[in-house]
Design a protein around this motif. Structure first.
Motif, PDB file in Angstrom:
ATOM      1  N   GLU A 284       2.528  -5.831   1.621  1.00 26.90           N
ATOM      2  CA  GLU A 284       1.597  -5.362   0.587  1.00 26.90           C
ATOM      3  C   GLU A 284       2.236  -5.430  -0.801  1.00 26.90           C
ATOM      4  N   GLY A 285       3.524  -5.049  -0.907  1.00 29.87           N
ATOM      5  CA  GLY A 285       4.211  -5.174  -2.192  1.00 29.87           C
ATOM      6  C   GLY A 285       4.335  -6.622  -2.634  1.00 29.87           C
ATOM      7  N   PHE A 286       4.565  -7.529  -1.692  1.00 29.53           N
ATOM      8  CA  PHE A 286       4.615  -8.952  -2.026  1.00 29.53           C
ATOM      9  C   PHE A 286       3.262  -9.430  -2.528  1.00 29.53           C
ATOM     10  N   GLY A 287       2.195  -8.939  -1.893  1.00 28.80           N
ATOM     11  CA  GLY A 287       0.859  -9.303  -2.360  1.00 28.80           C
ATOM     12  C   GLY A 287       0.556  -8.783  -3.753  1.00 28.80           C
ATOM     13  N   SER A 288       1.127  -7.632  -4.116  1.00 29.03           N
ATOM     14  CA  SER A 288       0.943  -7.113  -5.477  1.00 29.03           C
ATOM     15  C   SER A 288       1.564  -8.045  -6.508  1.00 29.03           C
ATOM     16  N   LEU A 289       2.718  -8.607  -6.170  1.00 33.50           N
ATOM     17  CA  LEU A 289       3.344  -9.571  -7.085  1.00 33.50           C
ATOM     18  C   LEU A 289       2.496 -10.835  -7.217  1.00 33.50           C
ATOM     19  N   VAL A 290       1.916 -11.284  -6.119  1.00 33.98           N
ATOM     20  CA  VAL A 290       1.036 -12.462  -6.167  1.00 33.98           C
ATOM     21  C   VAL A 290      -0.185 -12.174  -7.040  1.00 33.98           C
ATOM     22  N   ALA A 291      -0.754 -10.992  -6.876  1.00 34.52           N
ATOM     23  CA  ALA A 291      -1.918 -10.632  -7.685  1.00 34.52           C
ATOM     24  C   ALA A 291      -1.561 -10.543  -9.164  1.00 34.52           C
ATOM     25  N   ALA A 292      -0.385  -9.982  -9.494  1.00 32.98           N
ATOM     26  CA  ALA A 292       0.034  -9.890 -10.895  1.00 32.98           C
ATOM     27  C   ALA A 292       0.245 -11.280 -11.488  1.00 32.98           C
ATOM     28  N   ALA A 293       0.831 -12.189 -10.706  1.00 33.99           N
ATOM     29  CA  ALA A 293       1.010 -13.553 -11.203  1.00 33.99           C
ATOM     30  C   ALA A 293      -0.330 -14.246 -11.401  1.00 33.99           C
ATOM     31  N   GLY A 294      -1.289 -13.972 -10.510  1.00 38.37           N
ATOM     32  CA  GLY A 294      -2.616 -14.549 -10.692  1.00 38.37           C
ATOM     33  C   GLY A 294      -3.312 -14.032 -11.930  1.00 38.37           C
ATOM     34  N   LEU A 311       3.006  -8.214 -14.524  1.00 41.71           N
ATOM     35  CA  LEU A 311       3.928  -9.070 -13.782  1.00 41.71           C
ATOM     36  C   LEU A 311       5.324  -8.462 -13.743  1.00 41.71           C
ATOM     37  N   THR A 312       5.757  -7.895 -14.846  1.00 41.58           N
ATOM     38  CA  THR A 312       7.077  -7.269 -14.880  1.00 41.58           C
ATOM     39  C   THR A 312       7.139  -6.044 -13.971  1.00 41.58           C
ATOM     40  N   ASP A 313       6.072  -5.227 -14.001  1.00 42.56           N
ATOM     41  CA  ASP A 313       6.053  -4.031 -13.153  1.00 42.56           C
ATOM     42  C   ASP A 313       6.037  -4.408 -11.672  1.00 42.56           C
ATOM     43  N   ALA A 314       5.239  -5.415 -11.324  1.00 50.98           N
ATOM     44  CA  ALA A 314       5.186  -5.844  -9.926  1.00 50.98           C
ATOM     45  C   ALA A 314       6.526  -6.411  -9.476  1.00 50.98           C
ATOM     46  N   THR A 315       7.197  -7.117 -10.373  1.00 54.74           N
ATOM     47  CA  THR A 315       8.519  -7.655 -10.033  1.00 54.74           C
ATOM     48  C   THR A 315       9.525  -6.543  -9.793  1.00 54.74           C
ATOM     49  N   ASP A 316       9.514  -5.531 -10.674  1.00 57.70           N
ATOM     50  CA  ASP A 316      10.437  -4.398 -10.499  1.00 57.70           C
ATOM     51  C   ASP A 316      10.141  -3.642  -9.205  1.00 57.70           C
ATOM     52  N   HIS A 317       8.839  -3.456  -8.918  1.00 53.01           N
ATOM     53  CA  HIS A 317       8.472  -2.736  -7.691  1.00 53.01           C
ATOM     54  C   HIS A 317       8.921  -3.511  -6.458  1.00 53.01           C
ATOM     55  N   LEU A 318       8.705  -4.826  -6.457  1.00 48.80           N
ATOM     56  CA  LEU A 318       9.109  -5.627  -5.306  1.00 48.80           C
ATOM     57  C   LEU A 318      10.630  -5.686  -5.177  1.00 48.80           C
ATOM     58  N   ALA A 319      11.344  -5.677  -6.317  1.00 56.33           N
ATOM     59  CA  ALA A 319      12.808  -5.673  -6.256  1.00 56.33           C
ATOM     60  C   ALA A 319      13.318  -4.392  -5.596  1.00 56.33           C
ATOM     61  N   GLY A 320      12.741  -3.245  -5.970  1.00 49.59           N
ATOM     62  CA  GLY A 320      13.131  -1.999  -5.327  1.00 49.59           C
ATOM     63  C   GLY A 320      12.785  -1.975  -3.846  1.00 49.59           C
ATOM     64  N   LEU A 321      11.605  -2.546  -3.504  1.00 50.26           N
ATOM     65  CA  LEU A 321      11.231  -2.590  -2.103  1.00 50.26           C
ATOM     66  C   LEU A 321      12.153  -3.513  -1.313  1.00 50.26           C
ATOM     67  N   ALA A 322      12.536  -4.638  -1.892  1.00 50.42           N
ATOM     68  CA  ALA A 322      13.458  -5.557  -1.216  1.00 50.42           C
ATOM     69  C   ALA A 322      14.822  -4.897  -1.015  1.00 50.42           C
ATOM     70  N   LEU A 323      15.258  -4.127  -1.995  1.00 52.77           N
ATOM     71  CA  LEU A 323      16.538  -3.432  -1.858  1.00 52.77           C
ATOM     72  C   LEU A 323      16.497  -2.420  -0.723  1.00 52.77           C
ATOM     73  N   ALA A 324      15.377  -1.713  -0.609  1.00 56.03           N
ATOM     74  CA  ALA A 324      15.240  -0.730   0.477  1.00 56.03           C
ATOM     75  C   ALA A 324      15.186  -1.428   1.837  1.00 56.03           C
ATOM     76  N   LEU A 325      14.481  -2.537   1.917  1.00 54.52           N
ATOM     77  CA  LEU A 325      14.409  -3.266   3.184  1.00 54.52           C
ATOM     78  C   LEU A 325      15.758  -3.855   3.564  1.00 54.52           C
ATOM     79  N   ARG A 326      16.498  -4.317   2.567  1.00 48.82           N
ATOM     80  CA  ARG A 326      17.822  -4.868   2.866  1.00 48.82           C
ATOM     81  C   ARG A 326      18.777  -3.785   3.383  1.00 48.82           C
ATOM     82  N   ASP A 327      18.629  -2.583   2.850  1.00 43.99           N
ATOM     83  CA  ASP A 327      19.447  -1.471   3.363  1.00 43.99           C
ATOM     84  C   ASP A 327      19.083  -1.129   4.795  1.00 43.99           C
ATOM     85  N   LEU A 328      17.780  -1.226   5.121  1.00 42.34           N
ATOM     86  CA  LEU A 328      17.357  -0.961   6.477  1.00 42.34           C
ATOM     87  C   LEU A 328      17.854  -2.010   7.441  1.00 42.34           C
ATOM     88  N   SER A 329      17.915  -3.270   6.952  1.00 45.76           N
ATOM     89  CA  SER A 329      18.349  -4.346   7.828  1.00 45.76           C
ATOM     90  C   SER A 329      19.839  -4.280   8.078  1.00 45.76           C
TER      91      SER A 329
END
Length: 329
Positions: A284-294, A311-329
Motif C-alpha cells: 500500500e505504501g508503494f502504491g502511494s508513491l505510484v499515485a504521487a508520481a502520477g 511526491l516528496t512526502d510519499a518518498t519519505d514515507h516509503l523510505a521509512g517503511l522500507a527501513l522498517a521492513l529491512r529491520d524485520l527481515s
C-alpha cells in the motif's frame, strides 16, 4: 427350348412394365412435390407466392477450445526453481552489457596473441640482422622475419584501437531488468508480489516521464527536480527489495508449516498471517508513491508545487517503511 426361354423373358419384361405403370401416379406425385418446393403456387387471395418453408436448421458444431499450451507451460515452468534459475541465467547471458563485456574480453585476448607473435618475430629479426643466430643466417630469413613483424604489428595496432573503442562505448541503460520469479500460486505472498510487479512497472514509466526531456528540449515536468526523481527511484528499489525479502520469509515459513506436525501448524499460520499484513502495508505504501508520481505527471504548471510536495512526502514515507521492513527481515 429356345422358344420357351424367349417366352419366359417376355413374361418377366411384361411383369416389370406393369409394375412401373402401377407406380406412375406415385412418381407424378413425387415430381409435383419437388416442383412445388422450388416454385410454390400463388396464394389464392392476393396472388402472392406462398412463403417458402424455412429449411431445418442444422445444429452448430461444438466449439472446441484449445488450451494455450505454451502459455500454460510458461506459467508452470516459472514455478519450478531449476527452470527459473536457467531462465534467469539465459537472460543475463543475453543482456547487452554482458555481450559487450564478452566482446572486450575476446578482443583483449586477440591483442595479447598478436603482441606475443610480433615480439617474437621482432626478436628473430634483430638476431638475424645482427648475425647472432649464426653464420648460416640468410638475408631472406631476415627479410621474412621483418615482414612478419610488420604484419603482426599492424594487427596488434588495429586490435588495440578496436579494444579502445569498445572500452569507450557507452551502452544504453536497460529500460527494465527481468522481473524476479513470483511465489507459487498457493503461497500467501503470491498476490502481493503480483501487485508489486505491476506497481514497479507503473512507477518506472511515471518516473521516466518526470525525467526524460521532450522533443522541444524541455523536461516533461520541469518543476520536479531531478534529485526528487532519483530519490523516489532509489527508495522504490530499496522498498521492493525489502518487500521481496519479506515474501521470501513467508515462503520459508510456509514450507516449514507443510513439514511440521499438525498440532504446531496453528502457530505457523498465525506467523504467516502477521507477515502478510505487514506485506500488504508495504504494498500500500508503494502504491502511494505510484499515485504521487502520477499526480506529479498529470499536474499543471500552477499546481506543480503541491504535486512536488506529495511526491516528496510519499518518498519519505516509503523510505521509512522500507527501513522498517529491512529491520524485520
Amino acid at each position: 427350348m429356345a422358344g420357351s426361354g424367349g417366352r419366359r423373358d417376355f413374361n418377366e419384361f411384361n411383369a416389370k412394365l406393369e409394375k412401373h405403370i402401377e407406380k406412375l401416379p406415385e412418381y407424378a406425385q413425387r415430381a409435383q412435390e419437388k416442383l412445388q418446393r422450388y416454385f410454390p403456387p400463388a396464394d389464392e387471395a392476393g396472388g402472392k407466392p406462398a412463403a417458402r418453408p424455412a429449411p431445418p436448421k442444422r445444429p452448430a458444431p461444438p466449439v472446441v477450445r484449445r488450451t494455450a499450451v505454451p502459455t500454460a507451460f510458461a506459467q508452470v515452468a516459472g514455478q519450478v526453481p531449476a527452470v527459473a534459475e536457467v531462465r534467469a541465467k539465459w537472460q543475463r547471458w543475453n543482456e547487452p552489457a554482458a555481450k559487450h563485456q564478452r566482446r572486450i574480453t575476446r578482443t583483449s585476448r586477440v591483442l595479447t596473441l598478436w603482441l606475443l607473435v610480433t615480439i617474437l618475430l621482432g626478436v628473430l629479426t634483430v638476431l638475424a640482422g645482427t648475425g647472432l643466430m649464426g653464420a648460416g643466417t640468410d638475408v631472406a630469413q631476415t627479410v621474412l622475419a621483418g615482414f612478419g613483424t610488420v604484419v603482426f604489428g599492424t594487427f596488434s595496432v588495429r586490435t588495440g584501437l578496436k579494444l579502445r573503442q569498445l572500452k569507450k562505448l557507452e551502452l544504453p541503460q536497460a529500460s527494465s531488468a527481468a522481473p524476479p520469479p513470483l511465489p507459487p500460486a498457493a503461497s500467501a505472498a503470491r498476490e502481493p508480489m503480483e501487485r508489486l510487479a505491476e506497481s514497479e512497472a507503473s512507477l518506472g514509466e511515471l518516473l521516466r516521464q518526470l525525467s526524460v526531456p521532450t522533443s522541444l528540449g524541455t523536461a516533461a515536468v520541469p518543476a520536479v527536480p531531478e534529485v526528487s526523481v532519483a530519490d523516489a527511484r532509489a527508495t522504490a528499489q530499496e522498498a521492493a527489495r525489502a518487500l521481496r525479502g519479506l515474501a521470501a520469509r513467508i515462503q520459508a515459513i510456509e514450507r516449514g508449516r507443510n513439514s511440521a506436525p499438525e498440532r504446531e501448524r496453528g502457530a505457523l499460520d498465525a506467523a504467516v498471517a502477521k507477515l502478510r499484513e505487514q506485506l500488504d502495508d508495504g504494498i500500500e505504501g508503494f502504491g502511494s508513491l505510484v499515485a504521487a508520481a502520477g499526480r506529479a505527471v498529470a499536474a499543471s504548471s500552477d499546481g506543480m508545487g503541491t504535486s512536488k510536495q506529495a511526491l516528496t512526502d510519499a518518498t519519505d514515507h516509503l523510505a521509512g517503511l522500507a527501513l522498517a521492513l529491512r529491520d524485520l527481515s
